[in-house]
Design a protein around this motif. Sequence first.
Motif, mmCIF file in Angstrom:
data_model
loop_
_atom_site.group_PDB
_atom_site.id
_atom_site.type_symbol
_atom_site.label_atom_id
_atom_site.label_comp_id
_atom_site.label_asym_id
_atom_site.label_seq_id
_atom_site.Cartn_x
_atom_site.Cartn_y
_atom_site.Cartn_z
ATOM 1 N N GLN A 161 -5.135 -38.549 16.758
ATOM 2 C CA GLN A 161 -4.174 -39.318 15.965
ATOM 3 C C GLN A 161 -4.373 -39.087 14.469
ATOM 4 O O GLN A 161 -3.401 -38.962 13.706
ATOM 5 C CB GLN A 161 -4.311 -40.801 16.298
ATOM 6 C CG GLN A 161 -3.231 -41.677 15.665
ATOM 7 C CD GLN A 161 -3.332 -43.118 16.119
ATOM 8 O OE1 GLN A 161 -4.250 -43.456 16.870
ATOM 9 N NE2 GLN A 161 -2.420 -43.959 15.665
ATOM 10 N N LEU A 162 -5.629 -38.998 14.021
ATOM 11 C CA LEU A 162 -5.891 -38.699 12.611
ATOM 12 C C LEU A 162 -5.468 -37.274 12.257
ATOM 13 O O LEU A 162 -4.938 -37.025 11.160
ATOM 14 C CB LEU A 162 -7.364 -38.910 12.303
ATOM 15 C CG LEU A 162 -7.861 -40.362 12.300
ATOM 16 C CD1 LEU A 162 -9.369 -40.400 12.155
ATOM 17 C CD2 LEU A 162 -7.211 -41.136 11.156
ATOM 18 N N LEU A 163 -5.705 -36.325 13.177
ATOM 19 C CA LEU A 163 -5.316 -34.944 12.896
ATOM 20 C C LEU A 163 -3.805 -34.758 12.904
ATOM 21 O O LEU A 163 -3.275 -33.895 12.192
ATOM 22 C CB LEU A 163 -5.945 -34.009 13.940
ATOM 23 C CG LEU A 163 -7.453 -33.763 13.825
ATOM 24 C CD1 LEU A 163 -7.941 -32.929 14.993
ATOM 25 C CD2 LEU A 163 -7.780 -33.057 12.520
ATOM 26 N N ALA B 43 -18.338 -36.104 27.231
ATOM 27 C CA ALA B 43 -16.892 -36.107 27.486
ATOM 28 C C ALA B 43 -16.398 -37.477 27.921
ATOM 29 O O ALA B 43 -15.315 -37.923 27.510
ATOM 30 C CB ALA B 43 -16.567 -35.057 28.552
ATOM 31 N N VAL B 44 -17.163 -38.164 28.753
ATOM 32 C CA VAL B 44 -16.741 -39.501 29.198
ATOM 33 C C VAL B 44 -16.765 -40.479 28.033
ATOM 34 O O VAL B 44 -15.876 -41.325 27.895
ATOM 35 C CB VAL B 44 -17.648 -39.972 30.356
ATOM 36 C CG1 VAL B 44 -17.357 -41.418 30.700
ATOM 37 C CG2 VAL B 44 -17.434 -39.110 31.576
ATOM 38 N N LEU B 45 -17.768 -40.374 27.176
ATOM 39 C CA LEU B 45 -17.814 -41.256 26.006
ATOM 40 C C LEU B 45 -16.658 -40.997 25.053
ATOM 41 O O LEU B 45 -16.213 -41.905 24.330
ATOM 42 C CB LEU B 45 -19.146 -41.073 25.271
ATOM 43 C CG LEU B 45 -20.398 -41.570 26.015
ATOM 44 C CD1 LEU B 45 -21.647 -41.241 25.209
ATOM 45 C CD2 LEU B 45 -20.312 -43.069 26.258
ATOM 46 N N GLN B 46 -16.147 -39.774 25.032
ATOM 47 C CA GLN B 46 -15.036 -39.443 24.140
ATOM 48 C C GLN B 46 -13.691 -39.860 24.714
ATOM 49 O O GLN B 46 -12.831 -40.349 23.985
ATOM 50 C CB GLN B 46 -15.031 -37.938 23.862
ATOM 51 C CG GLN B 46 -16.112 -37.457 22.903
ATOM 52 C CD GLN B 46 -15.883 -37.946 21.504
ATOM 53 O OE1 GLN B 46 -16.578 -38.835 21.030
ATOM 54 N NE2 GLN B 46 -14.902 -37.389 20.819
ATOM 55 N N TYR C 70 -16.415 -37.495 15.979
ATOM 56 C CA TYR C 70 -17.686 -37.275 16.676
ATOM 57 C C TYR C 70 -18.704 -36.692 15.692
ATOM 58 O O TYR C 70 -18.348 -35.996 14.731
ATOM 59 C CB TYR C 70 -17.451 -36.329 17.856
ATOM 60 C CG TYR C 70 -18.636 -36.121 18.753
ATOM 61 C CD1 TYR C 70 -19.230 -37.178 19.421
ATOM 62 C CD2 TYR C 70 -19.166 -34.843 18.941
ATOM 63 C CE1 TYR C 70 -20.314 -36.987 20.254
ATOM 64 C CE2 TYR C 70 -20.252 -34.638 19.775
ATOM 65 C CZ TYR C 70 -20.815 -35.722 20.424
ATOM 66 O OH TYR C 70 -21.894 -35.515 21.247
ATOM 67 N N LEU C 71 -19.982 -36.961 15.943
ATOM 68 C CA LEU C 71 -21.020 -36.584 14.974
ATOM 69 C C LEU C 71 -21.167 -35.071 14.811
ATOM 70 O O LEU C 71 -21.636 -34.600 13.769
ATOM 71 C CB LEU C 71 -22.354 -37.204 15.393
ATOM 72 C CG LEU C 71 -22.896 -36.890 16.804
ATOM 73 C CD1 LEU C 71 -23.851 -35.709 16.779
ATOM 74 C CD2 LEU C 71 -23.602 -38.117 17.388
ATOM 75 N N PHE D 153 -11.882 -33.949 22.311
ATOM 76 C CA PHE D 153 -11.373 -34.783 21.214
ATOM 77 C C PHE D 153 -10.826 -36.082 21.798
ATOM 78 O O PHE D 153 -10.104 -36.073 22.808
ATOM 79 C CB PHE D 153 -10.287 -34.040 20.439
ATOM 80 C CG PHE D 153 -10.818 -33.068 19.433
ATOM 81 C CD1 PHE D 153 -10.876 -33.390 18.088
ATOM 82 C CD2 PHE D 153 -11.281 -31.818 19.825
ATOM 83 C CE1 PHE D 153 -11.371 -32.499 17.160
ATOM 84 C CE2 PHE D 153 -11.776 -30.918 18.900
ATOM 85 C CZ PHE D 153 -11.822 -31.265 17.566
ATOM 86 N N SER D 154 -11.169 -37.167 21.162
ATOM 87 C CA SER D 154 -10.669 -38.463 21.600
ATOM 88 C C SER D 154 -9.256 -38.690 21.053
ATOM 89 O O SER D 154 -8.752 -37.936 20.206
ATOM 90 C CB SER D 154 -11.610 -39.572 21.129
ATOM 91 O OG SER D 154 -11.665 -39.598 19.713
#
Length: 466
Positions: A219-221, A150-153, A247-248, A213-214
Motif C-alpha cells: 500500500q505504501l509502494l 512469510a507467515v508473519l508478513q 520489514y527489517l 511483501f505485506s
Amino acid sequence: MSRKQGKDSQGLLDSSLMASGTASRSEDEESLAGQKRASSQALGTIPKRRSSSRFIKRKKFDDELVESSLAKSSTRAKGASGVEPGRCSGSEPSSSEKKKVSKAPSTPVPPSPAPAPGLTKRVKKSKQPLQVTKDLGRWKPADDLLLINAVLQTNDLTSVHLGVKFSCRFTLREVQERWYALLYDPVISKLACQAMRQLHPEAIAAIQSKALFSKAEEQLLSKVGSTSQPTLETFQDLLHRHPDAFYLARTAKALQAHWQLMKQYYLLEDQTVQPLPKGDQVLNFSDAEDLIDDSKLKDMRDEVLEHELTVADRRQKREIRQLEQELHKWQVLVDSITGMSSPDFDSQTLAVLRGRMVRYLMRSREITLGRATKDNQIDVDLSLEGPAWKISRKQGVIKLKNNGDFFIANEGRRPIYIDGRPVLCGSKWRLSNNSVVEIASLRFVFLINQDLIALIRAEAAKITPQ
C-alpha cells in the motif's frame, strides 16, 4: 621397659580382637549360607538374579574397591564351606530377599516369562525421538525460517504456499501441518529452533531478503506515481519515513524492484486496467509492433561488438583470398552429393569418381588415389568416403592418354576391382564410362566428360598427321 611392655600388650589385644572379629564374621556368613541352602532345598529351585551380560569397564571408587575385596573374601569362605558352584558370587543377600525366602510357600512357583515393564517403557522412549527426526527430514532450517517470516508478513498460509520457493515442492497441506507442528509440538519446535540458530548469518540475511511483501508495504509502494521516475533515494526516504511498516531486511533496491513489478501488473493507485476492445478486432502482438515508431527507439551502439565484427570480417576476406590464390593448384575438388542425378561437367572437369558420400572431380591428366596422412599428401583421399584403414597410402594412379583413354594402375598391396575384375599390384586397366571401381569395400562410379574428351581426341588427331 614398662612403656614397651604396655605397647606390646596393647598390640596383642588388638590382634586378638581382629582375629575374633573375623572368626565371628565367618561364622555369621556360614550360618547365612546354611539358611539359604536350606531354603533353596525346601523350594526345590535356586532363585536367579537378573544381571546383564554386558561388561562395562570403568574405574572403581574407593568404597567399591573395599566392597569388592570383601566380596572376594566371602566367596573364598563359601567355596571352602562347600557352597554350590552354580550360585553367582556376589555380595550378601538383601533384606527383601530374606523376606521372600522366609515367606515362600512349600510348593515351587515357576518363574513368570513376562518381560519387565521397565524394559518396554525404555524401548518405547528410544523409538519416539527416532520417529521425530524421521519426520524432520524434508524440512530444512532455511525452509522453517522462510515459513515463519512469510507467515508473519502475510498471515495467510495459501499465499505462503504460492509465493515462497522452498527447497522441496511442498503441498498446501504439508505447509499447514508444518506450521501447526512448529506452534504446538514442543519437540519439533525445539529441534527447529536449535537448527535455525546454527545457520550462518549470511544465509539468514539471504533468507530474510526473500520475505514476502505485506499488504501495508504494498500500500505504501502503490502511492508512488507510475508517471514519475523514482530513484533509489526516493525509496530510501520511504524507508526512513516508515521504519515500522517495512520489514527489517528491506533495502531501497528491493523496494524499487517490487515497485516496478507492481507497475508492470497495474497495481499502483494511479493506474487503471484497460478494458478489452468491444469490437471484433483484437489488438495482437504484430499489430502492436506495427504501431511502434522505429525512429523513437534509441539505437545503442556497442563499440566492442562492432570491433569484433570488423576483425572477423577481415579474417574471412583474407581466407577467401588465400583460397582463390590456391585454386589453380587444386587437381581434384571434393563435393558433397545431394542426390543421385548425373553430375554437371564444366569446361575443366575431365572425369568424376563418384561415391556414396562424396565425389572427386578430376581436373588434371594424372591423379593419385589413396589414404592421406600427415607425411603423405595425395590428390584423392578415399578416407572421406568411408573406412579406409585397409587402403594403402598410395593405392593407385589414374592417367589420361593423348587418345582420350583413361587407365588406372594399382600401386598398393590390395587389389582394385574394375567391374568385378581384379587388378593386382603393378597391373593397369582401361577405364570406360560408368565403370565400377571397388577399393577395399569402397565403391565408386567413374564418369567421363564425353564432350571434353571428344575435343581432346580431335586435337590429338590433328596433331598426329603432322
